[in-house]
Design a protein around this motif. Structure first.
Motif, mmCIF file in Angstrom:
data_model
loop_
_atom_site.group_PDB
_atom_site.id
_atom_site.type_symbol
_atom_site.label_atom_id
_atom_site.label_comp_id
_atom_site.label_asym_id
_atom_site.label_seq_id
_atom_site.Cartn_x
_atom_site.Cartn_y
_atom_site.Cartn_z
ATOM 1 N N ASP A 145 2.016 7.496 8.928
ATOM 2 C CA ASP A 145 2.651 8.779 9.270
ATOM 3 C C ASP A 145 4.035 8.906 8.645
ATOM 4 O O ASP A 145 4.518 10.020 8.409
ATOM 5 N N TYR A 149 0.958 10.202 5.223
ATOM 6 C CA TYR A 149 -0.467 9.885 5.131
ATOM 7 C C TYR A 149 -0.953 9.918 3.678
ATOM 8 O O TYR A 149 -2.053 10.389 3.369
ATOM 9 N N ASP A 184 -3.812 6.762 14.877
ATOM 10 C CA ASP A 184 -4.694 7.076 13.743
ATOM 11 C C ASP A 184 -5.484 5.857 13.296
ATOM 12 O O ASP A 184 -4.906 4.826 12.918
ATOM 13 N N SER A 190 -8.826 9.169 12.403
ATOM 14 C CA SER A 190 -7.700 10.059 12.134
ATOM 15 C C SER A 190 -8.165 11.351 11.473
ATOM 16 O O SER A 190 -8.996 11.331 10.561
ATOM 17 N N SER A 192 -5.785 13.128 10.109
ATOM 18 C CA SER A 192 -4.717 13.281 9.108
ATOM 19 C C SER A 192 -5.050 12.588 7.792
ATOM 20 O O SER A 192 -4.332 12.761 6.806
#
Length: 421
Positions: A145, A149, A184, A190, A192
């Motif tokens: 993060d 990502y 995540d 995740s 993301s």
């Protein structure tokens, strides 16, 4: 239900304790009172979130410094598997703690900070995992993060570590990008990182094969080894002639009627009976604790090794070993210690330091006269009595040993016995 014992390792602030906390929290393996306790302890956080690292950083000094000093153990299970988590210290000063924690693990999670990539402690912990023969490695690229990502960051670290794994001859390496803080790819996939198609960490832990050792051979196919822990002689009226040898089968399988050899004496006999809790069995396998009865009376004592005669271990007084030095006092060539292999103890001297391993490059440095705390090297030992062992790459249980300082009774070195000289 089978059991997976795994260790988490990495540099300070890579997020090991947070990862374990997230794993326990998201898999719903935290008891209500534990959750309430860490919620109270987390009240000082400005954002009001729960500090999941407190689940493992239990020592007051660790909480104050924000680092893990001692090896912490946590237990949890899912419908698919039971787990024992070993949380190893990240600071270089406590590398020796990782060696003791990792010695019985089947998998190692090496955390890498996505912002920093592969650093010295990554190399050190990966080397230790390799030397200890841990079959499976997971490279957990954490704090994704904080790098947006980025798939490119993930790919660069994978390429860098793959070169490291090649030098270590590590074959079973799995790479997982994650954010332990946000959850995540720890338990839940995740959203993301849609570009990552591999398993989450928990998925991998639940499905990785753990039946085989590092050499690819199932445990019960290993040569049968039984270190004697205690000789049982009740000498009562009812059990006047009772003589049993108690211990734990550390590898292989023993059957009634097997021809056995007792080492280091070399005496031979056959197994007359196998007893567990006053019940007799036809066979017993690792890791059962049993009492063996032999057909003939032999002089056997604690520390002797009972093996099946068709597959004998190495027996020698001069051996090569990989050593991790664990004492603040330097090791010097010629120093004398107590060597313990299984339940057997004998005095020994460090006859030679063959070479020291460079942690950064894994190069062999020759001409070294002494070793400092956390140094790793290949040494040659000369023992007062013959020792029986299997080379560590073939059998981690019977190939592992420790050095003990006789004056303080402190364990000063962890050894992986490699063979006779």
């Amino acid at each position: 239900m089978d059991l997976l014992r795994f260790i988490t390792a990495g540099s300070v602030d890579d997020g090991k304790s947070t990862l374990i906390g997230r794993l326990l929290y998201d898999s719903k393996s935290i008891l209500t009172d534990q959750l309430e306790a860490i919620e109270r302890a987390s009240k000082s956080r400005n954002d009001g979130s729960i500090d999941l690292a407190l689940l493992t950083d239990g020592l007051r000094s660790e909480r104050e410094q924000g680092i893990t000093i001692d090896v912490a153990y946590r237990y949890f299970q899912t419908p698919k598997r039971k787990f024992i988590i070993v949380d190893a210290p990240g600071h270089i000063q406590y590398t020796r703690n990782m060696v003791t924690g990792a010695s019985n693990c089947q998998l190692a999670i090496v955390l890498v900070d996505a912002r920093l990539g592969v650093v010295e402690q990554t190399r050190r912990h990966s080397l230790i995992a390799s030397l200890l023969g841990i079959p499976h490695l997971v490279v957990a690229i954490n704090k994704m993060d904080l790098v947006g990502y980025s798939q490119d960051v993930y790919s660069d670290i994978c390429i860098h570590y793959a070169d490291l794994a090649k030098k270590l001859n590590a074959h079973q390496v799995t790479y997982i990008p994650m954010s332990a803080l946000n959850g995540d790819n720890v338990v839940d996939r995740s959203t993301s990182m849609p570009w990552y198609e591999g398993p989450t960490l928990l998925d991998h832990l639940e499905t990785v094969a753990i039946d085989d050792e590092a050499d690819g051979e199932p445990r019960d196919h290993h040569p049968a080894r039984f270190p004697v822990q205690y000789v049982i002689r009740p000498q009562t009226a009812e059990l006047h002639d009772y003589r049993g040898y108690a211990g734990k089968i550390t590898s292989g399988i023993f059957r009634k009627g097997d021809a056995i050899t007792v080492l280091p004496s070399g005496a031979t006999s056959t197994i007359d009976a196998i007893e567990v809790a006053e019940k007799h069995l036809d066979e017993a396998v690792t890791p059962q604790s049993v009492v063996l009865h032999l057909a003939t009376d032999i002089d056997i004592s604690r520390g002797d090794l009972i093996v099946r005669s068709e597959r004998l271990p190495v027996t020698s007084q001069t051996v090569e070993a990989m050593l991790c030095w664990m004492d603040t006092k330097e090791l010097k060539a010629g120093s004398k210690y107590m060597l313990q292999v299984g339940t057997f103890r004998t005095r020994c001297s460090v006859r030679e330091i063959a070479y020291q391993l460079n942690i950064e490059t894994y190069e062999q440095i020759e001409g070294v006269d002494n070793l400092k705390l956390n140094d790793m090297a290949k040494v040659v030992l000369r023992t007062a009595q013959p020792i029986s062992f299997d080379p560590y790459p073939k059998n981690r249980t019977t190939g592992g040993a420790i050095l003990i300082d006789e004056t303080s009774n402190v364990t000063v070195g962890a050894l992986m016995l490699m063979g006779e000289v």
